[in-house]
Design a protein around this motif. Structure first.
Motif, mmCIF file in Angstrom:
data_model
loop_
_atom_site.group_PDB
_atom_site.id
_atom_site.type_symbol
_atom_site.label_atom_id
_atom_site.label_comp_id
_atom_site.label_asym_id
_atom_site.label_seq_id
_atom_site.Cartn_x
_atom_site.Cartn_y
_atom_site.Cartn_z
ATOM 1 N N TYR A 469 -6.017 -32.442 -33.593
ATOM 2 C CA TYR A 469 -5.096 -32.294 -34.728
ATOM 3 C C TYR A 469 -5.799 -31.564 -35.879
ATOM 4 O O TYR A 469 -6.096 -32.161 -36.918
ATOM 5 N N PRO A 470 -6.079 -30.271 -35.723
ATOM 6 C CA PRO A 470 -6.888 -29.551 -36.715
ATOM 7 C C PRO A 470 -6.232 -29.379 -38.077
ATOM 8 O O PRO A 470 -6.915 -29.061 -39.052
ATOM 9 N N SER A 471 -4.913 -29.590 -38.167
ATOM 10 C CA SER A 471 -4.239 -29.404 -39.454
ATOM 11 C C SER A 471 -3.522 -30.664 -39.940
ATOM 12 O O SER A 471 -2.657 -30.586 -40.810
ATOM 13 N N ASP A 472 -3.890 -31.810 -39.389
ATOM 14 C CA ASP A 472 -3.272 -33.054 -39.859
ATOM 15 C C ASP A 472 -3.998 -33.548 -41.110
ATOM 16 O O ASP A 472 -5.228 -33.692 -41.117
ATOM 17 N N SER A 473 -3.253 -33.821 -42.158
ATOM 18 C CA SER A 473 -3.863 -34.156 -43.447
ATOM 19 C C SER A 473 -4.648 -35.462 -43.401
ATOM 20 O O SER A 473 -5.704 -35.584 -44.037
ATOM 21 N N TYR A 474 -4.165 -36.455 -42.632
ATOM 22 C CA TYR A 474 -4.853 -37.745 -42.572
ATOM 23 C C TYR A 474 -6.182 -37.614 -41.819
ATOM 24 O O TYR A 474 -7.198 -38.198 -42.223
ATOM 25 N N VAL A 475 -6.162 -36.866 -40.719
ATOM 26 C CA VAL A 475 -7.394 -36.644 -39.955
ATOM 27 C C VAL A 475 -8.391 -35.848 -40.791
ATOM 28 O O VAL A 475 -9.596 -36.165 -40.817
ATOM 29 N N LEU A 476 -7.912 -34.827 -41.495
ATOM 30 C CA LEU A 476 -8.798 -34.026 -42.349
ATOM 31 C C LEU A 476 -9.410 -34.875 -43.464
ATOM 32 O O LEU A 476 -10.590 -34.707 -43.805
ATOM 33 N N LYS A 477 -8.609 -35.782 -44.006
ATOM 34 C CA LYS A 477 -9.137 -36.651 -45.062
ATOM 35 C C LYS A 477 -10.304 -37.491 -44.540
ATOM 36 O O LYS A 477 -11.338 -37.637 -45.209
ATOM 37 N N GLU A 478 -10.159 -38.021 -43.322
ATOM 38 C CA GLU A 478 -11.238 -38.831 -42.746
ATOM 39 C C GLU A 478 -12.474 -37.985 -42.453
ATOM 40 O O GLU A 478 -13.609 -38.445 -42.617
ATOM 41 N N LYS A 479 -12.253 -36.748 -42.023
ATOM 42 C CA LYS A 479 -13.382 -35.837 -41.800
ATOM 43 C C LYS A 479 -14.105 -35.571 -43.126
ATOM 44 O O LYS A 479 -15.353 -35.540 -43.175
ATOM 45 N N ALA A 480 -13.332 -35.400 -44.207
ATOM 46 C CA ALA A 480 -13.931 -35.156 -45.526
ATOM 47 C C ALA A 480 -14.764 -36.357 -45.975
ATOM 48 O O ALA A 480 -15.877 -36.199 -46.499
ATOM 49 N N ILE A 481 -14.230 -37.570 -45.774
ATOM 50 C CA ILE A 481 -14.976 -38.774 -46.165
ATOM 51 C C ILE A 481 -16.256 -38.889 -45.353
ATOM 52 O O ILE A 481 -17.317 -39.285 -45.871
ATOM 53 N N TYR A 482 -16.193 -38.528 -44.070
ATOM 54 C CA TYR A 482 -17.382 -38.565 -43.219
ATOM 55 C C TYR A 482 -18.455 -37.610 -43.771
ATOM 56 O O TYR A 482 -19.635 -37.981 -43.897
ATOM 57 N N GLU A 483 -18.051 -36.383 -44.136
ATOM 58 C CA GLU A 483 -19.007 -35.413 -44.692
ATOM 59 C C GLU A 483 -19.527 -35.885 -46.047
ATOM 60 O O GLU A 483 -20.699 -35.690 -46.390
ATOM 61 N N TRP A 484 -18.659 -36.504 -46.807
ATOM 62 C CA TRP A 484 -19.027 -37.047 -48.127
ATOM 63 C C TRP A 484 -20.146 -38.090 -47.975
ATOM 64 O O TRP A 484 -21.143 -38.062 -48.703
ATOM 65 N N ASN A 485 -19.959 -39.019 -47.022
ATOM 66 C CA ASN A 485 -20.957 -40.066 -46.808
ATOM 67 C C ASN A 485 -22.298 -39.507 -46.317
ATOM 68 O O ASN A 485 -23.332 -40.162 -46.455
ATOM 69 N N ARG A 486 -22.243 -38.302 -45.758
ATOM 70 C CA ARG A 486 -23.482 -37.631 -45.345
ATOM 71 C C ARG A 486 -24.062 -36.784 -46.484
ATOM 72 O O ARG A 486 -24.979 -36.012 -46.275
#
Length: 535
Positions: A469-486
């Motif tokens: 789901y490369p353009s799903d907003s909820y999935v993208l949000k979780e990817k952003a939080i993952y990068e944030w925590n890194r």
């Protein structure tokens, strides 16, 4: 396959539950939505207590210039058993005496074999051509009209009855089925030698495109419907450019076909091109300013833009036109939910649920509102009631997982925190197995993995979700939080901005404000907070 999808025999009974009057109106909507039909209307009641539909079909003569008009009559039969010849013989003869060109039998059930035999026997002596739009054939027509489908069956999913992509010859069944609508035998020659099994969707689309000239010998209305069918096929296969190509080909033939414009708007919406989607709905509204589907769909787009007040204006306009339009009722509650007017949304939806007690879609949204209001007991009890009626309801299972995950933040012991998150994970795993079209379950699952500090599992999960789901907003949000925590702040910000392009929710805006605060970009934080406060 989604376990919630019903089989053809089940659908015969689901349609039967509409009752006679609603079934007649369903048939009318379907006829009116087809390219070429004009002046469609319900006739006065007849001897059997039911009403027929009459319409005219505008077609081009073989010379391609002269326009011909055919008179069509539709007999609507909502039954619990097969259609017998005795039930329709009088109507056939009446249509024949009145020089009706085509007489169509529309029914949730099939024609009985003796009925088929009798029609075949008398057809050579009739002026009118008798057409069979019953049983599974009726279902296939219904499933090609997603807006009408959702209006009459808001709690159901459209079955994905698409061809086996590994058998390209099955594509030839599509024109044959559409030919049956008009009482024609359609045989098309497509060069299937070019089919590449390593990229089936792309090669199948190219084969159809390369043979577009083969379709030119067909009547314009049939070509228009055929292209719409191809558009729906590739939309279900998640092929954006192919679905847009074919719906555009259909609209070149019938540019004012509302059904085609609505489908094009939906395709653009699905693939997150909201501006182009809005243009399609605006075109529909220029043709019909009271079209409830265009108004409601545009309101949904405005919600995704974060323009909640404008969205509410449109959805209220829809509900003035049709106060019982379930999808619009649900849309209004969702807009109020996104706007964080939770109490107002609950009061509105609780009143509507009293009037539409059998509507699962409204109950699902009410559960989500109770969760947002932190009334987990009320949310859980209502959700269990929904699951009691359908244990495989993927939306309710997802809500159950959300309730468990939210509860995990209000317990004192780490042990209970873990138990709630593991229970939530179990729910989200069930949803993912049941329904491939719920990326929110993948996003919710990643929240639980993060809560349980399963870092390695989390990375693999998010990467899988992004691939699906490369353009799903909820999935993208979780990817952003993952990068944030890194501590990868620039990449996290880039992903959040992408998420906001697809769905400008307050929740994602808050995440962006928190990230900007961590990056010490305080002026930008203030701008976002000010925007949220005035929204």
């Amino acid at each position: 396959m989604d376990k919630n999808i019903k089989l053809p025999e089940e659908w015969k009974n689901i349609i039967h539950k509409l009752g006679d009057t609603k079934f007649e109106h369903l048939c009318l909507y379907l006829v009116a939505s087809m390219p070429g039909f004009v002046n469609s209307h319900l006739r006065d009641g007849s001897a059997d207590g039911h009403r027929d539909i009459e319409a005219e079909l505008r077609i081009k003569a073989p010379d391609g210039l002269t326009e011909l008009t055919e008179k069509w009559r539709f007999e609507c039969k909502n039954l619990s058993k097969g259609v017998s010849f005795e039930e329709i013989s009088t109507k056939i003869h009446a249509a024949n005496l009145n020089k009706i060109d085509k007489f169509v039998i529309m029914s949730n059930m099939h024609l009985t074999p003796p009925c088929q035999d009798e029609i075949e026997k008398i057809q050579p002596n009739l002026y009118c051509k008798v057409l069979d739009w019953t049983g599974i054939h009726f279902q296939n027509i219904l499933f090609r009209h997603p807006n009408t489908f959702k209006d009459f069956f808001p709690d159901e999913e459209i079955p994905s009855r698409i061809l086996d992509i590994s058998k390209p010859q099955d594509i030839l069944k599509i024109p044959k089925d559409i030919g049956k609508i008009f009482g024609l035998e359609i045989e098309l020659r497509l060069d299937l030698k070019k089919f590449d099994s390593s990229k089936p969707e792309e090669s199948l689309a190219e084969i159809i495109k390369d043979n577009v000239t083969e379709f030119e010998k067909l009547d314009a209305n049939i070509r228009s419907i055929l292209y719409l069918q191809f558009a729906s096929l590739f939309q279900m296969l998640n092929k954006e450019s192919e679905s847009i190509f074919f719906v555009s080909k259909s609209l070149e033939i019938t540019p004012k076909n509302v059904s085609g414009l609505l489908l094009k708007g939906f395709i653009y919406e699905k693939f997150n091109d909201l501006e182009e989607s809005d243009k399609c709905y605006d075109e529909v509204l220029q043709l019909d300013s009271s079209n409830k589907f265009a108004l409601n769909n545009k309101a949904h787009n405005l919600q995704r833009h974060g323009k909640y007040d404008k969205a509410l204006v449109l959805v209220d306009q829809v509900l003035q036109l049709d106060p019982n339009f379930i999808i619009a009722i649900n849309n209004k509650a969702s807009i109020l939910k996104e706007k964080r007017e939770t109490e107002k949304a609950i009061l509105f939806l609780e009143a509507e649920v009293q009037k539409h007690q059998d509507s699962n879609i409204l109950l699902i949204t009410l559960v989500q509102l109770y969760i947002q209001d932190l009334d987990f007991k009320k949310a859980y009890d209502l959700n269990e009631k929904i699951l009691g009626g359908n244990p495989l309801n993927s939306e309710a299972l997802n809500n159950k997982g959300v309730i468990f995950e939210h509860n995990s933040h209000f317990v004192k012991s780490q042990e209970m925190h873990g138990e709630f998150n593991r229970a939530a994970l179990n729910c989200f795993d069930q949803v993912i197995k049941l329904n491939k079209n719920m990326p929110v379950a993948w996003a919710n699952k990643s929240v639980c993995k993060r809560n349980l500090e399963l870092v390695e599992d989390l990375e693999a999960l998010i990467d899988s979700a992004i691939e699906l789901y490369p353009s799903d907003s909820y999935v993208l949000k979780e990817k952003a939080i993952y990068e944030w925590n890194r501590k990868n702040f620039p990449q996290a910000l880039k992903i959040l901005d992408k998420s906001l392009r697809y769905n400008r929710t307050i929740n994602i805006l808050i995440q962006k404000a928190r990230l900007l605060f961590a990056m010490e970009k305080h002026n930008e934080v203030i701008q976002i907070v000010d925007f949220i406060l005035i929204t």
